[in-house]
Write a protein that holds these residues in place. Structure first.
Motif, PDB file in Angstrom:
ATOM      1  N   LEU A 153       0.893  -1.327  -0.081  1.00  0.00           N
ATOM      2  CA  LEU A 153      -0.086   0.042   0.137  1.00  0.00           C
ATOM      3  C   LEU A 153       0.827   1.167   0.133  1.00  0.00           C
ATOM      4  O   LEU A 153       0.359   2.554   0.015  1.00  0.00           O
ATOM      5  CB  LEU A 153      -0.853   0.066   1.207  1.00  0.00           C
ATOM      6  N   GLY A 154       2.170   1.195  -0.026  1.00  0.00           N
ATOM      7  CA  GLY A 154       2.945   2.329  -0.131  1.00  0.00           C
ATOM      8  C   GLY A 154       3.629   2.774   1.082  1.00  0.00           C
ATOM      9  O   GLY A 154       4.258   3.769   1.089  1.00  0.00           O
ATOM     10  N   GLY A 155       3.267   2.120   2.192  1.00  0.00           N
ATOM     11  CA  GLY A 155       3.844   2.512   3.697  1.00  0.00           C
ATOM     12  C   GLY A 155       4.899   1.695   4.081  1.00  0.00           C
ATOM     13  O   GLY A 155       5.597   1.041   3.118  1.00  0.00           O
ATOM     14  N   ARG A 156       5.262   1.576   5.304  1.00  0.00           N
ATOM     15  CA  ARG A 156       6.559   1.084   5.890  1.00  0.00           C
ATOM     16  C   ARG A 156       5.724  -0.058   6.721  1.00  0.00           C
ATOM     17  O   ARG A 156       4.827   0.267   7.739  1.00  0.00           O
ATOM     18  CB  ARG A 156       7.158   1.908   6.871  1.00  0.00           C
ATOM     19  N   ALA A 157       6.289  -1.171   6.966  1.00  0.00           N
ATOM     20  CA  ALA A 157       5.725  -2.402   8.181  1.00  0.00           C
ATOM     21  C   ALA A 157       6.203  -2.022   9.242  1.00  0.00           C
ATOM     22  O   ALA A 157       7.290  -1.396   9.527  1.00  0.00           O
ATOM     23  CB  ALA A 157       6.322  -3.746   7.394  1.00  0.00           C
ATOM     24  N   GLN A 158       5.522  -2.034  10.325  1.00  0.00           N
ATOM     25  CA  GLN A 158       5.905  -2.170  11.700  1.00  0.00           C
ATOM     26  C   GLN A 158       6.428  -3.277  12.357  1.00  0.00           C
ATOM     27  O   GLN A 158       6.378  -4.220  11.611  1.00  0.00           O
ATOM     28  CB  GLN A 158       4.344  -1.656  12.470  1.00  0.00           C
ATOM     29  N   SER A 159       6.888  -3.121  13.520  1.00  0.00           N
ATOM     30  CA  SER A 159       7.535  -4.320  14.259  1.00  0.00           C
ATOM     31  C   SER A 159       6.563  -5.477  14.536  1.00  0.00           C
ATOM     32  O   SER A 159       6.988  -6.374  14.804  1.00  0.00           O
ATOM     33  CB  SER A 159       8.376  -3.692  15.273  1.00  0.00           C
ATOM     34  N   SER A 160       5.335  -5.019  14.592  1.00  0.00           N
ATOM     35  CA  SER A 160       4.175  -6.051  15.394  1.00  0.00           C
ATOM     36  C   SER A 160       2.994  -6.291  14.833  1.00  0.00           C
ATOM     37  O   SER A 160       2.692  -5.325  13.929  1.00  0.00           O
ATOM     38  CB  SER A 160       4.348  -5.739  16.736  1.00  0.00           C
ATOM     39  N   LEU A 161       2.450  -7.144  14.881  1.00  0.00           N
ATOM     40  CA  LEU A 161       1.090  -7.506  14.109  1.00  0.00           C
ATOM     41  C   LEU A 161       0.088  -6.603  14.541  1.00  0.00           C
ATOM     42  O   LEU A 161      -0.561  -6.044  13.763  1.00  0.00           O
ATOM     43  CB  LEU A 161       0.767  -8.959  14.440  1.00  0.00           C
ATOM     44  N   ILE A 162      -0.037  -6.479  15.923  1.00  0.00           N
ATOM     45  CA  ILE A 162      -0.846  -5.360  16.406  1.00  0.00           C
ATOM     46  C   ILE A 162      -0.760  -4.140  16.038  1.00  0.00           C
ATOM     47  O   ILE A 162      -1.587  -3.358  15.382  1.00  0.00           O
ATOM     48  CB  ILE A 162      -0.810  -5.287  18.006  1.00  0.00           C
ATOM     49  N   ALA A 163       0.537  -3.470  15.772  1.00  0.00           N
ATOM     50  CA  ALA A 163       0.817  -2.198  15.562  1.00  0.00           C
ATOM     51  C   ALA A 163       0.397  -1.974  14.108  1.00  0.00           C
ATOM     52  O   ALA A 163       0.214  -1.191  13.326  1.00  0.00           O
ATOM     53  CB  ALA A 163       2.366  -1.844  15.471  1.00  0.00           C
ATOM     54  N   ASN A 164       0.651  -3.090  13.070  1.00  0.00           N
ATOM     55  CA  ASN A 164       0.242  -3.082  11.581  1.00  0.00           C
ATOM     56  C   ASN A 164      -1.312  -3.223  11.734  1.00  0.00           C
ATOM     57  O   ASN A 164      -1.599  -2.510  10.477  1.00  0.00           O
ATOM     58  CB  ASN A 164       0.918  -4.475  10.916  1.00  0.00           C
ATOM     59  N   LEU A 165      -1.986  -3.836  12.365  1.00  0.00           N
ATOM     60  CA  LEU A 165      -3.372  -3.825  12.302  1.00  0.00           C
ATOM     61  C   LEU A 165      -3.986  -2.529  12.585  1.00  0.00           C
ATOM     62  O   LEU A 165      -4.939  -2.038  12.007  1.00  0.00           O
ATOM     63  CB  LEU A 165      -3.821  -4.969  13.021  1.00  0.00           C
ATOM     64  N   ALA A 166      -3.423  -1.718  13.687  1.00  0.00           N
ATOM     65  CA  ALA A 166      -3.823  -0.665  14.242  1.00  0.00           C
ATOM     66  C   ALA A 166      -3.610   0.535  13.150  1.00  0.00           C
ATOM     67  O   ALA A 166      -4.575   1.213  12.965  1.00  0.00           O
ATOM     68  CB  ALA A 166      -3.112  -0.256  15.244  1.00  0.00           C
ATOM     69  N   GLU A 167      -2.565   0.442  12.413  1.00  0.00           N
ATOM     70  CA  GLU A 167      -2.308   1.506  11.401  1.00  0.00           C
ATOM     71  C   GLU A 167      -2.713   1.146   9.998  1.00  0.00           C
ATOM     72  O   GLU A 167      -2.741   1.883   9.098  1.00  0.00           O
ATOM     73  CB  GLU A 167      -0.736   1.808  11.447  1.00  0.00           C
ATOM     74  N   LEU A 168      -3.569  -0.073   9.731  1.00  0.00           N
ATOM     75  CA  LEU A 168      -3.987  -0.362   8.538  1.00  0.00           C
ATOM     76  C   LEU A 168      -5.095   0.525   8.006  1.00  0.00           C
ATOM     77  O   LEU A 168      -4.723   1.010   6.634  1.00  0.00           O
ATOM     78  CB  LEU A 168      -4.489  -1.840   8.423  1.00  0.00           C
ATOM     79  N   PRO A 169      -6.007   0.894   8.645  1.00  0.00           N
ATOM     80  CA  PRO A 169      -6.851   1.703   8.127  1.00  0.00           C
ATOM     81  C   PRO A 169      -6.539   3.087   7.680  1.00  0.00           C
ATOM     82  O   PRO A 169      -6.776   3.672   6.469  1.00  0.00           O
ATOM     83  CB  PRO A 169      -8.087   2.086   9.494  1.00  0.00           C
ATOM     84  N   GLU A 170      -5.382   3.580   8.531  1.00  0.00           N
ATOM     85  CA  GLU A 170      -4.828   4.829   8.035  1.00  0.00           C
ATOM     86  C   GLU A 170      -3.742   4.817   6.600  1.00  0.00           C
ATOM     87  O   GLU A 170      -3.852   5.550   5.939  1.00  0.00           O
ATOM     88  CB  GLU A 170      -3.614   5.446   9.078  1.00  0.00           C
ATOM     89  N   GLN A 171      -3.222   3.542   6.485  1.00  0.00           N
ATOM     90  CA  GLN A 171      -2.604   3.134   5.181  1.00  0.00           C
ATOM     91  C   GLN A 171      -3.297   3.008   4.161  1.00  0.00           C
ATOM     92  O   GLN A 171      -3.123   3.296   2.954  1.00  0.00           O
ATOM     93  CB  GLN A 171      -1.696   1.723   5.527  1.00  0.00           C
ATOM     94  N   LEU A 172      -4.701   2.318   4.403  1.00  0.00           N
ATOM     95  CA  LEU A 172      -5.781   2.388   3.052  1.00  0.00           C
ATOM     96  C   LEU A 172      -6.210   3.720   2.705  1.00  0.00           C
ATOM     97  O   LEU A 172      -6.430   3.969   1.656  1.00  0.00           O
ATOM     98  CB  LEU A 172      -6.976   1.439   3.772  1.00  0.00           C
TER      99      LEU A 172
END
Length: 739
Positions: A153-172
């Motif tokens: 989606l053009g962003g940067r992966a975070q260090s944990s699954l929870i952090a990635n899920l939390a920031e997924l809406p913003e990334q979308l």
């Protein structure tokens, strides 16, 4: 014949053991190594950056891990390099000691790993439950997929699954059309390419990365691309002795060695479940990983482990031997030093698309269905969730604790019921009766009225002394109060001493005697089975409702001495079995309607994933085919045995075949039985459904030879020595039907 090591696979006997045909290397391993190489570079750089290490340290680890661990390790398809599982550990060491000292700790940890491998502790990894291993793969797969979705989606992966899920809406909501286009195109190619006819010789990941990179370069798409250091060699940092207390330094070395070893062994066991080739020698794998870490630390690189992401990509890309891992390390060295500018054309979103699909494929529905059928799904889910949310070590530990708890619960579980039937109290005891269940047992027994007639029906696989004394004390008291107790004393003695129940192997105690009324004997056997089959009735009831879903078609001889479920330690619902004289599969179109129907039904309707053709020693069919005294012309048996003629011709052209354990040359009839297995596998491929399923990777064909006198199974090979022990997993670069 050398003795077999009780390891995951037999130890290598030298270079000859690992020799791979160059044709296979060029066709399978070379393309796979290019795919893994493309994946390894951004991963290595990213892990180095996340660990606070020089970027060149990640590249050094990738090169050394590929070449040294690939050449010396015991897992032929595992790819080693810097791993995310060590990121926190390495970051802490780099902050505390500096990078030069961290490299020194890595070197010492490698020497400790070599010592662990020499002392043969690697095999302990085989104690892991399959539910834990598959759950670990699923957890890592989900983590990878969610991480790489951010990059797509053009962003940067975070260090944990929870952090990635939390920031997924913003990334979308962010607008990165170039990256999304590149990532989606990569995923589409990965999914569509394998379905195209006659092109699957070229791995889909390689096609996807090359195609998308060329397109992005041609159309000047604005995306983030791979970034490499300008002068890599100048960033090398040589190791140094760390400053600090001896205990503190020893703890750091032990931590790196243990975490790297556990992750490598877990990865090796998991990767073995993704392919059909030779199994890993875990002790040798530890030695290879240790050598790689010793060299890596000496060159200023990061710690090395076996990495599931690269290894699963290696398997998916079609690798057949360790040559792929070695070559991938060489490509990294060559391209970083000589052609770094070319690598910097690759969009990160393209690599993320490859990893996204790879991660999702680690979650396999077939594993979930199998584990659900064996009541192991909870362990799988807990392990997967733990790995995804908490981390690799924490998730695996949670799964192991749960699996161990369930085992202890089952071992200590007993069902005791007392019911009145026609004036007689029937006490039924099932399961494993140990001291933990004595209180419940005594409670049930004391509820029986004084003076009642009692019959004790014992069906347990173990009875400890505490439980035995509890039953004996109750029995004496009940008799003293005027009651009666009938029990099978021999069953109690067998359970107390851990002996096998008679109904499981009744043929061992009573051999068939011609003078005995066989109909009466059969009915007696049925009655005995029905009286003692309470433990399997729930399973049979589920099979009746759910229908059969066997994973294997087992084709073997009608010989009464061959018992497929005994040979394979399988049970109801596991095998779809076809038996005939000589374990024959006439070529398609031979008007063998019964065999044709069974093969087509198993492959097309039941969807079996394995077909086994099992021949055996002392076979009457092969003996008749070689002797002049054959059945009368025109008889059904004579017509049927004509299907053995191709096997007879093939056997006559082969050299002698020697049993791999005894070293004794097989008799002509037994040699023909071995050859016949390979011919029947060839005949199976004349069926369009079999050929299509095998070519797509959905079906595996295996040849088996059972030595009746030794009660031992052998695998049929395509070359000398033609037979190997069944505990040797053979590399599947070529078909076993090439005999």
């Amino acid at each position: 014949m050398p003795t077999m090591s009780p390891n995951h696979s037999p130890p290598s006997s030298g270079p000859a053991r690992d020799r791979v045909p160059w044709r296979s290397v060029l066709r399978h391993d070379l393309p796979a190594s290019l795919v893994v190489f493309l994946i390894a570079i951004p991963l290595s750089l990213g892990i180095a950056a996340a660990s606070g290490a020089p970027l060149i340290a990640g590249l050094v680890a990738a090169v050394v891990g590929g070449v040294v661990a690939g050449a010396l390790g015991g897992s032929p398809l595992q790819v080693s390099g810097p791993a995310a599982g060590l990121t926190v550990v390495v970051a802490g060491l780099a902050t505390q000691y500096g990078w030069a000292a961290t490299a020194g700790i890595t070197c010492a940890a490698g020497l400790l790993q070599i010592l662990l491998g020499v002392t043969r502790v690697g095999r302990l990894a085989l104690s892991l439950s399959p539910a834990v291993v598959h759950g670990m793969l699923a957890g890592i797969g989900v983590t990878i997929a969610v991480q790489q979705l951010h990059v797509v989606l053009g962003g940067r992966a975070q260090s944990s699954l929870i952090a990635n899920l939390a920031e997924l809406p913003e990334q979308l909501l962010a607008h990165h059309p170039g990256s999304v286009l590149v990532g989606v195109l990569t995923v589409v190619i990965l999914l569509v390419w394998p379905r195209l006819p006659k092109v699957n010789l070229v791995p889909a990941p390689l096609v996807a990365v090359v195609t998308v990179t060329a397109s992005a370069a041609a159309y000047m798409v604005d995306v983030t691309r791979v970034s490499l250091p300008d002068e890599p060699l100048k960033e090398l940092i040589l190791p140094a002795l760390p400053h600090g207390g001896p205990l503190e330094i020893a703890t750091a070395i032990l931590t790196v060695a243990l975490v790297a070893s556990v992750e490598s062994l877990l990865s090796a066991v998991a990767i073995d479940k993704l392919h059909r080739g030779k199994r890993s020698n875990l002790d040798r794998e530890l030695i290879g990983q240790g050598a790689a870490n010793a060299v890596c630390g000496a060159l200023g690189g990061m710690p090395v482990t076996g990495v599931i992401v690269r290894s699963s990509t290696n398997v998916a890309a079609g690798a057949r031997s360790r040559a792929s891992a070695i070559l991938h390390g060489l490509w990294i060295a060559v391209f970083v030093l000589a052609a770094g500018a070319m690598l910097e054309l690759i969009p990160m979103a393209a690599l993320a698309g490859v990893l996204l699909v790879t991660g999702l494929r680690l979650v396999q529905l077939a594993h979930i269905r199998t584990l659900k059928r064996h009541d192991e799904l909870l362990v799988y889910v807990v392990t997967a969730a733990g790995v995804a949310v908490l981390g690799l070590a924490e998730g695996v530990l949670a799964g192991l604790v749960l699996a161990l708890g369930r085992v202890l619960y089952r071992l200590a579980r007993a069902t005791v019921t007392a019911t009145e039937e026609d004036g007689v109290w029937i006490v039924r005891i099932r399961g494993t009766l140990v001291f933990l269940g004595v209180a419940s047992l005594v409670r049930t027994l004391r509820a029986i009225p004084v003076g009642a007639k009692v019959q004790v029906d014992l069906q347990v696989n173990h009875l400890d002394h505490a439980a035995y004394e509890a039953i004996e004390d109750w029995r004496r008291g009940h008799l003293a109060r005027g009651g009666s107790v009938v029990m099978n004393r021999s069953a109690f003695r067998s359970a107390l001493h851990g002996e096998t129940h008679r109904w499981i192997i009744p043929w061992q105690q009573r051999q068939v005697v011609p003078e005995v009324d066989q109909r009466a004997a059969m009915l007696d056997g049925i009655r005995e089975f029905e009286a003692t089959a309470e433990s399997i009735r729930p399973m049979m009831a589920r099979l009746a409702v759910d229908g059969q879903r066997p994973a294997q078609l087992f084709i073997t001889c009608a010989d009464s001495r061959i018992v497929p479920n005994m040979i394979t330690t399988s049970g109801p619902g596991d095998q779809f079995c076809v038996r005939n004289v000589g374990n024959l599969v006439p070529p398609y179109g031979s008007n063998s309607n019964s065999v044709d129907a069974a093969v087509e039904y198993a492959v097309e309707v039941l969807g079996v994933t394995s077909i086994v053709v099992c021949g055996h020693s002392h076979c009457g069919a092969t003996t008749a085919a070689l002797e002049a005294a054959s059945p009368e012309s025109g008889s059904g048996l004579k017509s049927w045995l004509r299907h053995l003629e191709a096997s007879v011709r093939r056997s006559a052209a082969l050299p002698d075949i020697v049993d791999p354990v005894t070293g004794i040359k097989l008799s002509p009839a037994d040699k023909l039985a071995v050859t016949n297995v390979a011919v029947q596998l060839e005949n199976l491929r004349t069926f369009a459904c079999v050929r299509k399923a095998e070519e797509s990777g959905r079906l595996e064909l295996t040849g088996l030879y059972f030595d009746i006198s030794a009660a031992a199974a052998r695998l049929v090979l395509e070359r000398e020595p033609y037979l190997v022990r069944a505990d040797e997993e053979l590399a599947t670069a070529t078909s076993p039907a090439d005999i």
